[in-house]
Design a protein around this motif. Structure first.
Motif, PDB file in Angstrom:
ATOM      1  N   LYS A  32       0.830  -1.198   0.000  1.00 53.42           N
ATOM      2  CA  LYS A  32       0.000   0.000   0.000  1.00 53.42           C
ATOM      3  C   LYS A  32       0.870   1.257   0.000  1.00 53.42           C
ATOM      4  O   LYS A  32       0.473   2.282  -0.521  1.00 53.42           O
ATOM      5  CB  LYS A  32      -0.933  -0.020   1.206  1.00 53.42           C
ATOM      6  CG  LYS A  32      -1.937  -1.173   1.130  1.00 53.42           C
ATOM      7  CD  LYS A  32      -2.783  -1.269   2.371  1.00 53.42           C
ATOM      8  CE  LYS A  32      -3.730  -2.456   2.288  1.00 53.42           C
ATOM      9  NZ  LYS A  32      -4.522  -2.605   3.498  1.00 53.42           N
ATOM     10  N   TYR A 136      -2.037   1.993   7.438  1.00 51.98           N
ATOM     11  CA  TYR A 136      -2.315   2.132   6.016  1.00 51.98           C
ATOM     12  C   TYR A 136      -3.790   2.326   5.719  1.00 51.98           C
ATOM     13  O   TYR A 136      -4.175   2.506   4.571  1.00 51.98           O
ATOM     14  CB  TYR A 136      -1.754   0.927   5.247  1.00 51.98           C
ATOM     15  CG  TYR A 136      -0.255   0.872   5.306  1.00 51.98           C
ATOM     16  CD1 TYR A 136       0.515   1.791   4.607  1.00 51.98           C
ATOM     17  CD2 TYR A 136       0.394  -0.076   6.094  1.00 51.98           C
ATOM     18  CE1 TYR A 136       1.891   1.765   4.668  1.00 51.98           C
ATOM     19  CE2 TYR A 136       1.777  -0.103   6.160  1.00 51.98           C
ATOM     20  CZ  TYR A 136       2.517   0.814   5.441  1.00 51.98           C
ATOM     21  OH  TYR A 136       3.888   0.794   5.516  1.00 51.98           O
ATOM     22  N   TRP A 233      -1.585   6.427   0.909  1.00 51.89           N
ATOM     23  CA  TRP A 233      -1.173   5.860   2.199  1.00 51.89           C
ATOM     24  C   TRP A 233      -0.957   6.949   3.241  1.00 51.89           C
ATOM     25  O   TRP A 233      -1.059   6.689   4.436  1.00 51.89           O
ATOM     26  CB  TRP A 233       0.090   5.018   2.038  1.00 51.89           C
ATOM     27  CG  TRP A 233       1.310   5.809   1.660  1.00 51.89           C
ATOM     28  CD1 TRP A 233       1.760   6.086   0.406  1.00 51.89           C
ATOM     29  CD2 TRP A 233       2.229   6.450   2.551  1.00 51.89           C
ATOM     30  NE1 TRP A 233       2.903   6.846   0.450  1.00 51.89           N
ATOM     31  CE2 TRP A 233       3.218   7.086   1.760  1.00 51.89           C
ATOM     32  CE3 TRP A 233       2.330   6.546   3.932  1.00 51.89           C
ATOM     33  CZ2 TRP A 233       4.273   7.815   2.316  1.00 51.89           C
ATOM     34  CZ3 TRP A 233       3.383   7.278   4.488  1.00 51.89           C
ATOM     35  CH2 TRP A 233       4.344   7.886   3.680  1.00 51.89           C
TER      36      TRP A 233
END
Length: 327
Positions: A32, A136, A233
């Motif tokens: 991510k 995340y 993110w």
């Protein structure tokens, strides 16, 4: 010629997809973080479905959310709605510190959590029940937090504040400042960081505030639009991108002396924060306004002490962190 350009576009898209796939296969833990944001501009729906759970779906995020009895008794209208993002690891320290200092001074202030707080008298809503308790997922926590606040709690507040659980707000200063602004205009308030965007973006650490007009636009125009408002993110950078693409840029929240009301950095950290991070240049020795609004990364005992200084007549606190004795 048109066919040539079309093939080049296809090659560029294929290259981006390949990079994303490699990140997903080789760097599973960090996928991510490594996902190129540009890929969302090309085909966000496909990327979101393949690499991330479809957590923007309101139908999947809202089932099972509960509110404490005390939260249900809070006003549904007023100047300021506040939500504090927290998790179970801080239920014994950060949460009681905030619950006994600034949060009750919001017109409607509550914790947004994944699980119920251990003290049922505290004001909380399990808004993050169906989200991952992960760094995340902060972007989706924040975007859904604003959505849920406006659509499922109340549309009738002038301002909507998002805060971390290690941030202190001087609520008297904040309300005084907000009274000088117009919530019917799309305003986005906080500490303006410089990188990435021409007009900057507001730091998540010092908290940021959307006016009623801004949160209405976010909910109705941006939340479901993954082209205009793609995943990032970095939660605060992602929000900054979304707002900028809707033509909403950070407001200059400094006081009349050019000093900051919102502060994401402790004074001891400033030496290590380069000028490239500050949208508004800082002069040596000048940082915080006397009418400061927020302080980030404030230890819980210091939060209590500062609140005692600002409100000496408050009296005994209802909730005390386990490590702080206030007898």
């Amino acid at each position: 010629m048109a066919a040539t350009f079309e093939r080049l576009d296809q090659v560029a898209l294929l290259a981006l997809v390949t990079v994303a796939a490699l990140n997903y296969q080789i760097f599973t833990y960090q996928r991510k973080f490594l996902m190129p944001a540009e890929l969302y501009t090309y085909f966000p729906a496909m990327i979101h479905q393949k690499f991330f759970p479809p957590t923007r779906s309101i139908g999947k995020l809202t089932p099972g959310i509960v509110h404490s009895a005390s939260a249900l008794e809070l006003p549904s209208t007023g100047q300021l709605f506040c939500f504090v993002e927290t998790s179970a690891v801080h239920y014994d320290d950060r949460v009681p510190s905030i619950a006994s200092t600034w949060l009750p001074k919001c017109d409607n202030g509550r914790f947004f959590t994944k699980t119920p707080l251990p003290n049922s008298n505290m004001t909380y809503s399990t808004v993050y029940l169906n989200l991952k308790d992960s760094y995340y997922d902060l972007f989706r926590k924040t975007t859904f937090g604003f959505y849920y606040s406006y659509m499922h709690i109340s549309k009738s507040f002038d301002w909507y504040l998002k805060a971390d659980d290690d941030t202190y707000f001087a609520m008297d200063h904040l309300k005084e400042y907000l009274s000088t602004l117009d919530p019917t205009k799309p305003l986005y308030l906080g500490y303006v960081l410089k990188p990435y965007f021409k007009n900057g973006y507001n730091s998540g650490g010092s908290g940021y505030i959307l006016s009623n007009a801004a949160v209405k636009l976010f909910v109705e125009k941006l939340y479901h639009d993954e082209y205009t408002c793609p995943y990032d993110w970095a939660e605060d950078r992602g929000m900054g991108r979304c707002m900028a693409r809707a033509g909403i840029f950070p407001t200059d929240t400094r006081d009349d002396k050019g000093l900051n009301r919102f502060m994401p950095f402790k004074p001891s950290e400033l030496a290590g924060v380069g000028p490239e991070w500050h949208y508004y240049p800082m002069e040596a020795g000048q940082y915080a306004s006397q009418k400061f609004v927020s302080l980030h990364r404030l230890p819980q005992d210091m939060m209590i002490s500062l609140d005692d200084i600002l409100h000496p007549k408050l009296g005994k606190r209802v909730y005390n962190p386990k490590f702080v004795k206030l007898d």
